[in-house]
Structures are given as C-alpha cells and as structure tokens.
Design a protein around this motif. Structure first.
Motif, PDB file in Angstrom:
ATOM      1  N   GLU A  55      76.058 -17.375   9.895  1.00 14.20           N
ATOM      2  CA  GLU A  55      75.351 -17.142  11.158  1.00 14.20           C
ATOM      3  C   GLU A  55      75.350 -18.377  12.051  1.00 14.20           C
ATOM      4  O   GLU A  55      75.167 -18.279  13.255  1.00 14.20           O
ATOM      5  N   ASN A  56      75.496 -19.529  11.430  1.00 18.85           N
ATOM      6  CA  ASN A  56      75.450 -20.767  12.197  1.00 18.85           C
ATOM      7  C   ASN A  56      76.821 -21.327  12.504  1.00 18.85           C
ATOM      8  O   ASN A  56      76.948 -22.464  12.930  1.00 18.85           O
TER       9      ASN A  56
ATOM     10  N   ALA B 270      75.995 -21.693  27.407  1.00 20.80           N
ATOM     11  CA  ALA B 270      75.073 -20.830  26.658  1.00 20.80           C
ATOM     12  C   ALA B 270      73.674 -21.409  26.840  1.00 20.80           C
ATOM     13  O   ALA B 270      73.501 -22.619  26.863  1.00 20.80           O
TER      14      ALA B 270
ATOM     15  N   GLN C  41      62.802 -21.991  10.994  1.00 21.34           N
ATOM     16  CA  GLN C  41      62.738 -23.375  11.378  1.00 21.34           C
ATOM     17  C   GLN C  41      61.504 -23.651  12.198  1.00 21.34           C
ATOM     18  O   GLN C  41      60.717 -22.793  12.482  1.00 21.34           O
TER      19      GLN C  41
ATOM     20  N   VAL D  18      73.856 -13.198  24.027  1.00 23.43           N
ATOM     21  CA  VAL D  18      74.989 -13.302  23.109  1.00 23.43           C
ATOM     22  C   VAL D  18      74.544 -13.480  21.659  1.00 23.43           C
ATOM     23  O   VAL D  18      75.351 -13.436  20.745  1.00 23.43           O
ATOM     24  N   GLY D  19      73.274 -13.680  21.460  1.00 20.31           N
ATOM     25  CA  GLY D  19      72.779 -13.794  20.095  1.00 20.31           C
ATOM     26  C   GLY D  19      71.283 -14.036  20.116  1.00 20.31           C
ATOM     27  O   GLY D  19      70.717 -14.358  21.153  1.00 20.31           O
ATOM     28  N   ASP D  20      70.671 -13.841  18.984  1.00 18.73           N
ATOM     29  CA  ASP D  20      69.251 -14.167  18.913  1.00 18.73           C
ATOM     30  C   ASP D  20      68.877 -14.584  17.513  1.00 18.73           C
ATOM     31  O   ASP D  20      69.603 -14.367  16.558  1.00 18.73           O
ATOM     32  N   GLY D  21      67.751 -15.254  17.445  1.00 18.40           N
ATOM     33  CA  GLY D  21      67.248 -15.690  16.149  1.00 18.40           C
ATOM     34  C   GLY D  21      65.759 -15.426  16.108  1.00 18.40           C
ATOM     35  O   GLY D  21      65.235 -14.660  16.913  1.00 18.40           O
ATOM     36  N   ASN D  22      65.084 -16.051  15.177  1.00 19.65           N
ATOM     37  CA  ASN D  22      63.648 -15.848  15.043  1.00 19.65           C
ATOM     38  C   ASN D  22      62.882 -16.369  16.233  1.00 19.65           C
ATOM     39  O   ASN D  22      61.868 -15.814  16.635  1.00 19.65           O
ATOM     40  N   PHE D  23      63.356 -17.476  16.752  1.00 20.61           N
ATOM     41  CA  PHE D  23      62.588 -18.156  17.778  1.00 20.61           C
ATOM     42  C   PHE D  23      63.257 -18.145  19.135  1.00 20.61           C
ATOM     43  O   PHE D  23      62.661 -18.545  20.120  1.00 20.61           O
TER      44      PHE D  23
ATOM     45  N   MET E 291      73.713 -25.191  26.234  1.00 22.01           N
ATOM     46  CA  MET E 291      74.729 -25.577  25.254  1.00 22.01           C
ATOM     47  C   MET E 291      76.113 -25.115  25.689  1.00 22.01           C
ATOM     48  O   MET E 291      76.250 -24.277  26.583  1.00 22.01           O
TER      49      MET E 291
ATOM     50  N   MET F  58      70.043 -21.450  15.368  1.00 18.27           N
ATOM     51  CA  MET F  58      69.277 -20.801  14.321  1.00 18.27           C
ATOM     52  C   MET F  58      69.901 -19.473  13.954  1.00 18.27           C
ATOM     53  O   MET F  58      70.762 -18.988  14.642  1.00 18.27           O
ATOM     54  N   THR F  59      69.452 -18.908  12.945  1.00 15.32           N
ATOM     55  CA  THR F  59      70.216 -17.822  12.404  1.00 15.32           C
ATOM     56  C   THR F  59      69.390 -16.651  11.973  1.00 15.32           C
ATOM     57  O   THR F  59      68.212 -16.573  12.270  1.00 15.32           O
TER      58      THR F  59
ATOM     59  N   LYS G  15      69.931 -21.276  25.247  1.00 17.88           N
ATOM     60  CA  LYS G  15      69.047 -20.806  24.174  1.00 17.88           C
ATOM     61  C   LYS G  15      67.626 -20.871  24.702  1.00 17.88           C
ATOM     62  O   LYS G  15      67.135 -21.952  25.058  1.00 17.88           O
TER      63      LYS G  15
HETATM   64  N1  ATP Z   1      76.305 -21.970  21.945  1.00 19.37           N
HETATM   65  C1  ATP Z   1      76.356 -20.678  21.648  1.00 19.37           C
HETATM   66  N2  ATP Z   1      77.305 -19.891  22.184  1.00 19.37           N
HETATM   67  C2  ATP Z   1      77.358 -18.576  21.866  1.00 19.37           C
HETATM   68  N3  ATP Z   1      76.506 -17.976  21.027  1.00 19.37           N
HETATM   69  C3  ATP Z   1      75.547 -18.701  20.461  1.00 19.37           C
HETATM   70  C4  ATP Z   1      75.414 -20.086  20.744  1.00 19.37           C
HETATM   71  N4  ATP Z   1      74.368 -20.561  20.022  1.00 19.37           N
HETATM   72  C5  ATP Z   1      73.880 -19.531  19.346  1.00 19.37           C
HETATM   73  N5  ATP Z   1      74.562 -18.405  19.600  1.00 19.37           N
HETATM   74  C6  ATP Z   1      74.310 -17.075  19.037  1.00 19.37           C
HETATM   75  O1  ATP Z   1      72.914 -16.868  19.000  1.00 19.37           O
HETATM   76  C7  ATP Z   1      72.485 -16.637  17.645  1.00 19.37           C
HETATM   77  C8  ATP Z   1      71.120 -17.226  17.462  1.00 19.37           C
HETATM   78  O2  ATP Z   1      71.172 -18.601  17.739  1.00 19.37           O
HETATM   79  P1  ATP Z   1      70.350 -19.593  16.861  1.00 19.37           P
HETATM   80  O3  ATP Z   1      70.730 -19.398  15.428  1.00 19.37           O
HETATM   81  O4  ATP Z   1      70.533 -20.956  17.393  1.00 19.37           O
HETATM   82  O5  ATP Z   1      68.868 -19.025  17.140  1.00 19.37           O
HETATM   83  P2  ATP Z   1      67.537 -19.383  16.366  1.00 19.37           P
HETATM   84  O6  ATP Z   1      66.384 -18.651  16.940  1.00 19.37           O
HETATM   85  O7  ATP Z   1      67.447 -20.872  16.300  1.00 19.37           O
HETATM   86  O8  ATP Z   1      67.827 -18.827  14.931  1.00 19.37           O
HETATM   87  P3  ATP Z   1      66.879 -18.998  13.649  1.00 19.37           P
HETATM   88  O9  ATP Z   1      66.324 -17.645  13.408  1.00 19.37           O
HETATM   89  O10 ATP Z   1      67.826 -19.430  12.574  1.00 19.37           O
HETATM   90  O11 ATP Z   1      65.830 -19.976  13.954  1.00 19.37           O
HETATM   91  C9  ATP Z   1      73.574 -17.255  16.773  1.00 19.37           C
HETATM   92  O12 ATP Z   1      73.635 -16.639  15.512  1.00 19.37           O
HETATM   93  C10 ATP Z   1      74.811 -17.013  17.596  1.00 19.37           C
HETATM   94  O13 ATP Z   1      75.320 -15.725  17.340  1.00 19.37           O
END
Ligand code: ATP
Length: 799
Positions: free
Chosen positions: A536-537, A438, A8, A417-422, A486, A1-2, A440
C-alpha cells in the motif's frame, strides 16, 4: 499511509496501533456462525417462531441504562455494511459490554465479523445508528440500539444506505423513510464546510442536528423502555400511535399532518420494489454476481476475495468533487491553460511561498550509494524526477496557518487518488504553472494527541530527495486541515496492482525489488527506518509497456534509528520476527518486509499466513520463520529468486541481506536488466514509429546497448552478498538476455527444483482461474472452485 490498521500519528503506544499485540483478543464479540447470519429467530406473540426483522432502534430490546448496567448480559446486535454496487454484508453478533476492550477494537472485530479483516482497505471505521448518528464510543454503542450501519472510509451512497435500511426494516416503510431523511441530511454536501468532505461523510449533519437527534433518540429510548414488550411485535408507526404526541418521530408527525405515505426522494425511487422485482444496477463485473444472487436467495454471502473487492472499487466512478469549494467537479488535472486567472505573482502574494528548493546537502555515504545505484540500475528515461517537479515550494519552517481560500487560490484540486485512515489523497495542480501534484489532506481533528507523528513524517519525508521516494514539496495548515503537497505518482499503489494481477513475472518483481532496495538503501544510509513497508505504501509509475517502477511513500511510522528500537509497530503480515521478540530492532526490519513483498509478488500470497486470520498464530509463524515454497505455485520460479527470498526472510537480522546487498544481488540485477532491455526496445519501437527509421537496426542497437550495460553492471565491485551461492551463480535469464533472445512474457520461467513444504500436496494442479480483467486469480486448493480465494493476506491464501 496505508490501508491495513493504518494507525499512525499516535502517541508511542497509540501510534503503533496499526496492530497491537498487547490488545487481548475479543472473546465476547462473537460472530453467530462462520458467515454473516440471517436475522435472529424470535418468537412472535402467538408463540410461533418466525424469521423476524430488526426492531427499529427506538424500540430497544434493552434499555440503554439496562444495557450499560448489565454488562454481563450478552445481547444480539445486527450490523449491516453497505458495500459498493448496492450490495450489503450483514452479521448478527452476540455482544457483551464487558468484553469490549476499546471502541477501536470493537470496530475491528465487527469489521472482521463482516468479512473485512483489519488490514483491509474497506474495513469498518465508523458505526452509525440507523438514524445516521455516529456511534462515538463503547458506551454509545451499548445504549440499546439493536441495529447499526457499519461504514468504511469511503463516503456511502445514499442508495446503499437505503438498501441497508430495507434489509433491516423491510416492513417498516415509515420508519425507513424517517431514517433515510436523517441520512440524506448527513450525506448532503455543505459547500461552505466542504473541506470536511475530504475526511469523510459527516458534514451533512451539524453537531446541533446530531445532538438533537441524539436527544430525540434518547427520549425515544426512555419512553419506549416502558413498553418494550409491546413494541417488539408491532411496526413503529402503529406503535407510536399509542404514544404521547411529543414522543412521535418527525416522520410520524409528518405522516399525520399530510396523511400521505412517507415520500422517498426521486433518485431513490428506482431502487424500490416494483412488481416484486427489485431494480438493481447491473453488476459490472461478472464474478461479483454470485454475491448478489446469494443475497437474493437470502443466503449469507461468502467473504469476497480481495481481488474481487479491489476490482469492484476500481470500477467505481472516480469521485470528482472539489473538497475545498464544493463547486462543480473539476476537470482532470492539467497544465495551466492560457488565460488562467492566477499567476505566479498572485500566488506569491499569498502566505504560501513558492521558490526553488534549497540545495540538499549530500553526505559521503549517500554519494557513494547514489553512485552505486547509478552504476547498477540506470534505466533509461525512468530514473529522473520530472523536470517540472524539481521546482518546489519552500517548506515553511513554522506552522503558519493559511486559509482554505489560500489553498484554493494556489491549487486546483481534483479527484481522489487514494485514502488512508487519516488522509485523503487527491490529484491537484499548481495554478501558477499547472504542475500536477498530489495533495494529502489530513483532518486535524483526527490527529489530536498525535500531532507529533505528522511532524515526524513532515520532517523526515521533507528531508528526503530520491527518485524512488515520493517527494514532499510543501505542507500547509488551515485551522481544520493539513495539506501535504507531494509528487503525484499516477499509477496507483502496489496493493491495487497485486489485487489486479495476482502475481508478477520474475522480471517485474526483480525490478520492483531493485526500486525498493534503492529507496531503502538511501534512507538506511541516513539511519532512517521506514517500519511500514508494504504494497500500500509503494506507488507505481508506469514507464513503458509492462514496466512499472515503484516509489516509497507514507513515512508516518518512519524514524531515525541510532540505537535498537523496541516499539512494536508495523503491519502484521510484514512484521519482522525481531520486532515480535522485542529484543531491539533496526533498519533490517524493512528488508524483512521487502522479502515478504517479494514472496507475494512472485506467488500471489504471503509467506506467513494464519488459516483463520488469527494474529497470534501469524506471529508464531513469523517467529518460527519457516519458509515454504508451496507447490505448485512456486514450481516455475527460479532458484535464484527463491534464494533471494530466503536471504531476505532470514530470521536473524545480522545474517539478513542489507538493502545495498539486495540491490546488487545478481538476480535483481539480471531482472532489472531485462526490464531495461524491454524499455529500450519499447523506446526504439516508439522512435521507429516516430521517425520511420529501419526497425531492425534500431532494435539491434537497443539490444546491444542493453547487453553492454549488463556486462558493465556485472563487473560492479563491492558486492558482498552473504549468500555466496547466490552471488556466484549466473542467472540463466541473464544468459538468455545476453544472447539477445527475447523472453516472451507468457513463456514459462526457468524451472527451479521443486521445494515443497510440509503442506505441499504432490501432483496438485493449479486450480481453475477466474478470469476477469487480466484475470489471474489463484483458487484455494482446499476450497470449492466456485468460492473466491483471497490472496496475499488479502484473504485466504493457499494453506
Ligand atoms: N503522492 C501520491 N501520489 C498518488 N497517490 C498517492 C500519493 N500518496 C498517497 N497516494 C495514495 O493514497 C493512499 C493513501 O495515502 P497514505 O497511505 O499516505 O494515507 P494515510 O492516511 O497516511 O494512510 P494510513 O491509513 O496508513 O495512515 C495510498 O495508498 C496511495 O494509493
């Protein structure tokens, strides 16, 4: 997610709320001016007008009932957003209860008013009262508070909160101390509830505390309503001395008991005013200083460009907490040390299964496409999924719950290493074999009513196995969280890279397009449409010096498409016109998004952009589909590259290139070949360094083998490009490459004929760059050189 409008995991309507065309604009949330405003001017009792500060929320200008009942009556609310590096943004907005469509919309509007557009990573996702009580809905927001703290997904620093409180209540130190204590409580990590840390920063205050606090606030509101006119002119500690004892705040009671001034925690003392000069952490990065200095001068800060913001985030210290145990920070993820306490055997005993993945059946179409891909793009040493990731967990066929302890026994969890909304994504490694992965971490409470979306992502991503798509190895569920294990892609995402670099060379962009096309071709062969393709994705793997490859991730909006889809979803900048026309769409929408990405990669800004970030205007532009290659930015870009952009951003999806055709496009192949040559050269040089072989010979070998590969590749049959002109044109770069000539990275690219849009300004010079790291920011031609310009829908691109 991004990042942008990460919405989502919703029901069909809500899940597609990355943006919602149906949502009416919010005309009644107005920014009072073009930029964050100074505090509202209010008359003091003596009739003089002075620059007032915010009255503490227990001295509401509007009583909660009054505010709720007087929907028509707009009132001013000041919102402060603590940012990194102890900087703030503040805005005073005029609000009308009736004009607020939904709380989500309210958050987005506030975010935009603060200068964080809805697609921005740092946009406002939560609102808090000054006493750290989270605002949960529109009614909650209109309870009469006049000041709020706006926060994003990142956990705020207490020092940032303190700064915000100081801005809001500079003359009310007791009140501030009281508010700060509430924040301390909220932000305090709670070890046994540490998993909550994954999703934010609300764990410090448990619900009973929050309730008490809410109750306390409510009491205070009710009481203060009676004396509103008096209270508005006096500092809170003085006002409260006239109040009955039972209405006194904790801080005031404390103050009375000890007769000592409210005490700030030690680590906050350094931020207090000393000798009239506020101590600040030095700004690590030059260009950000302007924001600080503006703030010192009490001038509303201009919107920072995304490049600035991204760099700022980058320079923040990496968080290193163990979300599951709340223990001391973990070391960087590493392979299992000798004597590690968990063996594979021990892990097996747990409910989480470890076994090689079941063989993935490959259909004929896939076989064909994979064969083509191998022919067309066999970069050395970069295609393979690393061996140690090939052994995966079994994906459980049911949703058996495990405990956090199980997760902790199996995985060592590292930094974010990253975050999104959820979700928050962290590095982790398997304890049994040290395999870096990784993880999530998704807070399940955030998915209530949207669970099927996660299931959708799990089943789709779990069924995919391609080197250009992030692998999902396992998923585990505790009562409160879901954990998606992942493949770790360690180079960050393309969004960050664009923020850092501004734009990319044709070779780099070509290789990236090739990678994404591979991934798209693979999923499209399976009738899967991604629907949220954007930087972002796309995760980055650094392969060799200056060469990075992409992997597609975040399948939250993906679906199997067997007939035209009508659901409106995506991210505005990347959305295809057929989605907006609601005439039914298919996998071609991903190719459109790829076209937008290519445009951004080559120029640093998106093809369709609204001057005022007006979504309706943006959609109009997308529907019109008028593509302009703005001069001078596009002048150095080759005609072949522009041709591909045109073919991808073809408004008619039936005429648009397919992913397969994109992959086989001559420019894409040529650019990928150049990267291949570089990778070979790089490898040869490394070998030379290792073995001491004759450098020239190794280099020549590398070049000739690259040239052979290109010649073979160009004979690849079955290229059925719809853009004949492109198909038959021999890219000049390829000729250069075949002659073995090294292309200097900084050398100007082949000069294409200048194609200017109506908005081109003849003779326009590239504005002066602000150089920070690699420092290639394009200044807005229309703005003063001193102002930052945001790129690629990351801000205000060239108009
Ligand atoms: N497999 C991975 N390895 C390294 N970094 C990752 C990986 N998956 C995601 N990230 C980092 O984490 C961030 C957020 O991941 P992701 O977009 O899956 O979160 P999300 O909560 O689903 O986002 P959204 O807000 O779109 O729902 C990504 O933009 C990326 O920088």
């Amino acid at each position: 997610m991004t990042s942008s409008q990460r919405g989502q995991y919703g029901c069909e309507a809500a899940r597609n709320a990355k943006w919602r065309t149906a949502a009416p604009p919010a005309p009644l949330l107005k920014r009072t001016g073009g930029a964050p405003q100074p505090w509202p001017i209010q008359p003091n009792p003596a009739g003089q007008v002075h620059r007032s500060h915010i009255h503490p929320p227990h001295l509401p200008l509007f009583h909660s009932r009054h505010a709720e009942e007087s929907a028509e009556r707009p009132h001013l609310v000041t919102i402060v957003r603590p940012c990194s590096q102890n900087t703030l943004r503040k805005v005073t907005v005029l609000l009308n209860r009736r004009g607020v469509v939904s709380f989500e919309q309210l958050l987005l509007d506030i975010s935009e008013a603060l200068g964080f557009p809805r697609w921005h990573r740092s946009r406002v996702t939560r609102l808090y009262t000054t006493h750290a009580r989270e605002v949960k809905g529109v009614c909650d927001f209109f309870r009469g508070e006049v000041a709020f703290l706006a926060l994003g997904r990142a956990r705020p620093e207490l020092s940032g909160v303190q700064e915000a409180l100081e801005e809001l209540f500079p003359d009310h130190s007791h009140y501030r101390a009281e508010a700060l204590r509430a924040w301390e409580k909220r932000l305090r990590p709670v070890p046994d509830k540490a998993a909550k840390a994954d999703s934010g920063y609300s764990e410090g205050t448990d619900s009973s505390e929050t309730n008490q606090e809410t109750q306390k606030d409510t009491n205070t509101h009710v009481k203060n309503h009676v004396n509103t006119h008096t209270h508005t002119t006096q500092p809170p500690h003085r006002i409260d001395t006239h109040q009955p004892e039972n209405y006194k705040s904790d801080a005031q009671k404390c103050h009375k008991k000890s007769r000592k001034p409210a005490h700030l925690p030690n680590h906050l003392q350094r931020l207090r005013v000393r000798g009239g000069v506020r101590e600040r952490k030095p700004s690590v990065i030059g260009p950000f200083k302007h924001e600080d200095s503006l703030r010192e001068a009490d001038i509303p800060s201009p919107t920072l460009c995304e490049n600035c913001l991204a760099r700022r985030f980058k320079h923040q210290e990496a968080e290193r907490i163990n979300p599951l145990s709340g223990k001391a920070p973990l070391p960087p993820v590493s392979r299992k040390q000798k004597g590690s306490s968990y063996t594979e055997e021990e892990v097996r005993k747990l409910d989480i299964h470890i076994s090689p993945p079941p063989p993935q059946p490959i259909s004929r179409e896939e076989e064909k496409s994979v064969a083509q891909l191998e022919l067309s793009n066999p970069l050395p040493d970069v295609e393979q999924v690393p061996k140690d990731t090939q052994q995966t967990f079994d994906l459980p066929s049911d949703d058996r719950e495990v405990t956090q302890a199980d997760i902790e026994r199996c995985y060592e969890i590292g930094r974010v290493v990253g975050d999104g909304n959820f979700a928050v994504v962290r590095e982790c490694c398997r304890r049994d074999n040290g395999q870096p992965l990784a993880m999530k971490v998704i807070e399940r409470s955030k998915l209530i009513g949207r669970e099927h979306m996660m299931q959708n992502e799990l089943s789709l991503l779990g069924s995919l196995c391609h080197p250009r798509i992030v692998r999902l190895f396992a998923h585990h569920h505790t009562q409160t969280h879901s954990y998606l294990v992942m493949e770790l892609v360690s180079g960050g995402d393309l969004f960050e890279a664009i923020n850092e670099r501004g734009k990319f060379s044709e070779e780099e962009a070509g290789l990236m397009v090739s990678d994404v096309s591979e991934a798209l071709n693979y999923i499209h062969c399976k009738s899967i449409v991604h629907r949220d393709l954007k930087p972002e994705n796309l995760l980055i793997e650094h392969i060799a010096a200056g060469i990075c490859r992409l992997k597609l991730g975040d399948f939250g909006l993906a679906m199997v498409v067997t007939e035209p889809v009508f659901t409106i979803c995506g991210t505005p900048t990347y959305v295809a016109p057929e989605i907006l026309y609601e005439t039914g769409y298919g996998v071609a929408v991903d190719v459109w998004a790829l076209g937008v990405i290519l445009y951004v990669l080559l120029s640093g800004f998106p093809p369709f952009r609204s001057r005022d970030r007006n979504q309706e205007e943006l959609f109009q532009l997308i529907k019109q589909g008028q593509l302009h290659f703005l001069s001078p930015y596009w002048d150095p870009i080759s005609e072949e590259a522009k041709g591909l952009v045109r073919a991808l951003l073809q408004p008619d999806p039936t005429v648009r290139l397919t992913a397969e055709q994109t992959l086989l496009h001559p420019w894409v192949k040529a650019m990928a070949s150049i990267c291949r040559q570089r990778a070979l050269t790089d490898k040869a040089q490394r070998n030379t360094a290792d073995t001491g072989a004759e450098p020239d010979r190794v280099h020549r070998q590398a070049q000739s083998s690259a040239a052979e590969t290109v010649t073979d590749k160009d004979k690849t049959p079955g290229h059925t490009s719809r853009e004949g002109e492109i198909t038959h044109r021999e890219p000049s770069r390829q000729t250069e490459m075949n002659t073995g000539r090294e292309q200097d990275e900084d050398e100007p690219l082949q000069q294409g004929s200048k194609e200017t849009g109506t908005e081109d300004t003849p003779g326009q010079q590239r504005p002066e760059c602000t150089s920070v790291d690699s420092g290639r920011e394009i200044q807005d031609p229309g703005s003063p050189a001193s102002q930052c310009v945001e790129l690629n829908q990351l801000g205000d691109p060239p108009r």
